[in-house]
Design an enzyme around this catalytic site. Sequence first.
Site, PDB file in Angstrom:
ATOM      1  CD1 TRP A   1     152.173 107.069  62.081  1.00 50.62           C
ATOM      2  CD2 TRP A   1     153.594 107.434  60.367  1.00 50.62           C
ATOM      3  NE1 TRP A   1     152.805 105.954  61.573  1.00 50.62           N
ATOM      4  CE2 TRP A   1     153.545 106.070  60.478  1.00 50.62           C
ATOM      5  CE3 TRP A   1     154.191 108.202  59.048  1.00 50.62           C
ATOM      6  CZ2 TRP A   1     154.231 105.222  59.783  1.00 50.62           C
ATOM      7  CZ3 TRP A   1     154.741 107.124  58.529  1.00 50.62           C
ATOM      8  CH2 TRP A   1     155.064 105.892  58.569  1.00 50.62           C
TER       9      TRP A   1
ATOM     10  CG  ASP B   1     155.577 111.163  61.656  1.00 50.19           C
ATOM     11  OD1 ASP B   1     156.094 110.536  61.716  1.00 50.19           O
ATOM     12  OD2 ASP B   1     155.153 111.910  62.760  1.00 50.19           O
ATOM     13  CG  ASP B   2     159.614 108.502  58.499  1.00 48.05           C
ATOM     14  OD1 ASP B   2     160.693 109.014  57.866  1.00 48.05           O
ATOM     15  OD2 ASP B   2     160.050 107.172  59.129  1.00 48.05           O
TER      16      ASP B   2
ATOM     17  CB  CYS C   1     160.384 104.750  62.399  1.00 48.86           C
ATOM     18  SG  CYS C   1     161.056 105.086  63.669  1.00 48.86           S
TER      19      CYS C   1
ATOM     20  CE  LYS D   1     156.671 111.668  66.148  1.00 42.80           C
ATOM     21  NZ  LYS D   1     155.598 111.115  65.396  1.00 42.80           N
TER      22      LYS D   1
ATOM     23  CG  ASP E   1     160.619 108.205  66.057  1.00 41.93           C
ATOM     24  OD1 ASP E   1     160.867 107.680  67.143  1.00 41.93           O
ATOM     25  OD2 ASP E   1     159.641 107.931  65.103  1.00 41.93           O
TER      26      ASP E   1
ATOM     27  CD1 TRP F   1     158.208 105.508  70.493  1.00 41.61           C
ATOM     28  CD2 TRP F   1     160.129 104.221  70.695  1.00 41.61           C
ATOM     29  NE1 TRP F   1     159.007 105.731  69.213  1.00 41.61           N
ATOM     30  CE2 TRP F   1     160.110 104.916  69.508  1.00 41.61           C
ATOM     31  CE3 TRP F   1     161.272 103.500  70.949  1.00 41.61           C
ATOM     32  CZ2 TRP F   1     161.048 104.591  68.341  1.00 41.61           C
ATOM     33  CZ3 TRP F   1     162.410 103.271  70.203  1.00 41.61           C
ATOM     34  CH2 TRP F   1     162.197 103.891  68.667  1.00 41.61           C
TER      35      TRP F   1
ATOM     36  NE  ARG G   1     154.641 108.739  72.015  1.00 39.24           N
ATOM     37  CZ  ARG G   1     154.828 108.074  70.626  1.00 39.24           C
ATOM     38  NH1 ARG G   1     155.053 108.636  69.533  1.00 39.24           N
ATOM     39  NH2 ARG G   1     154.688 106.771  70.636  1.00 39.24           N
TER      40      ARG G   1
ATOM     41  CG  ASP H   1     153.925 104.688  67.794  1.00 37.62           C
ATOM     42  OD1 ASP H   1     154.538 104.201  66.324  1.00 37.62           O
ATOM     43  OD2 ASP H   1     154.693 105.657  68.341  1.00 37.62           O
TER      44      ASP H   1
END
Length: 540
Positions: free
Chosen positions: A56, A91-92, A141, A167, A169, A207, A224, A228
């Site tokens: 990412w 990632d995404d 996201c 992962k 989110d 986050w 996390r 970010d």
Amino acid sequence: MYLAPHFDGRRWLTRLAVVLLAVSAAGWFVGVRTAAPAQALANNLALTPPMGWNDWNAYGCNVSETLVKQTADKIVSSGLAGAGYQYVNIDDCWMQHSRDGAGNLQPDYGKFPDGISGTAAYVHSKGLKLGIYEDAGTATCAGYPGSLGHETQDARSFASWGVDYLKYDNCNNSGSSTTQQYIARYSEMRDALAATGRPIVYSICEWGVNAPWTWAGSVGNLWRTTGDIQANYSSMLSIFHQNVGLSAYAGPGQWNDPDMLEVGNGMSAAEDRAHFSLWAEMAAPLLAGNNLVNASSTTLSILGNKAVVGVDQDSAGKQGRMVSSSGGLDVLAKPLANGDVSVVLFNENASSATISTTVSAIGKTGASSYTLNDLWASTTSTTTGTISATVGGHSVVMYRVSGGTAGGGTGGGTAKAIRGSASNRCLDDPNGTTTNGTQPVIWDCNGGTNQLWTYTDAKQLQVVGKCLDAYDNQTSPGTKVEIWDCNGQLNQQWNVNTDGSITGVQSGLCLDVTGAGTANNTTVQLWTCTGAGNQKWTLS
């Protein structure tokens, strides 16, 4: 392929979500006590912090099968695999914008012509493991299908494709904002992954909004702790400050995650070394977030420093703690499984400075001399007690200290509850906060990490990486007591006396429950020693 800078929509969305969720969650912290960290997730995975790469930070949505395969090749050919890097994480933006007719996630076959299963097979053929990304909400996201309501189905897909790491989110979360809702969402996927029978490391990405370090140990393998990270020194420094005080919550199978590494993404070589050293000292996951395929020899040498990696991957699983921090000059110590202690001298400032500590302060005793192995300069020296170096701006010096015995001080003293004799309640850092200036109180003893205090060889009383501190170096009766960054000053030194009193070294005054109170939430202060029960404490 080099990608020009672009607007990072996902990061913008994440930042906005963090602000909104923090506002909605703020009320939860009032009057709620922090329990002891949960037992580690019982999947026997991530017994040391995960190491690998994620696309990412360098590529955003421009991920592809070709990129993943090229990166896997580079991890092997560069020697990073030999240093411990094993996860190649997508990632995404890897999937189509809609599920198929049966409700299954569909890879974007334009990006992944062999699908995720074909990509995983290639990564596995290199002796590496594949990670994937999804979201606990209705959409990721970047706007792709989320797993809400599809947890069991998606977990089965991941397992059938050969995924080794997820992962997870928390964008587009349909109003989920309380800690209980977060736990329920993340636990749903935890259980779905477990039901597949495939070992899949589970990375929680909310986050740090609802203090996951206090509840996620039994839900995920890592979580996390911050928003970010960005590819600049100030972002790295801010995230370091947010994560460094959470050492009590880390251990084998459960790790604080201050986000991916920005090594090679634009900071100076000295800043990259500092970043890498601090993450290793904090037992953080080491997930490179750069263009590894075209990485410079300097970047590869930083990521591949096996001595520093060895500190991160130490089997004791302890996160380093702040020994002292004054004027941007930091000392961190991390006890290692063989009795050594890793020490980082970190200069946050732009100009060079001398940073010093002692073997006693880092938890070493019992020898006439100690060996200092410089993990970046690859040199060896000895000391009888002082550890000192001139450290460049935004730089670190990192030592592995051997000799004598470890176990006292910041290097690894025993954490104990401090129970008031009159109240039968424990000295408590409210809600496990790491905010400077927070006043400890007495509260029902519950075994929580926010009630476990380490008495160091430097006479500090430490909790959640902070020190018990007499406000502003004041020495008069009524001075408030607070938690603050450990700095080695006299107002943070205490005598634990045989008569049950705890007295300030600087003031000679006693740690006193204000007004002889016995109720929950009563604060403590400095007061003239009287021998009364509100000044008597037991450590156990």
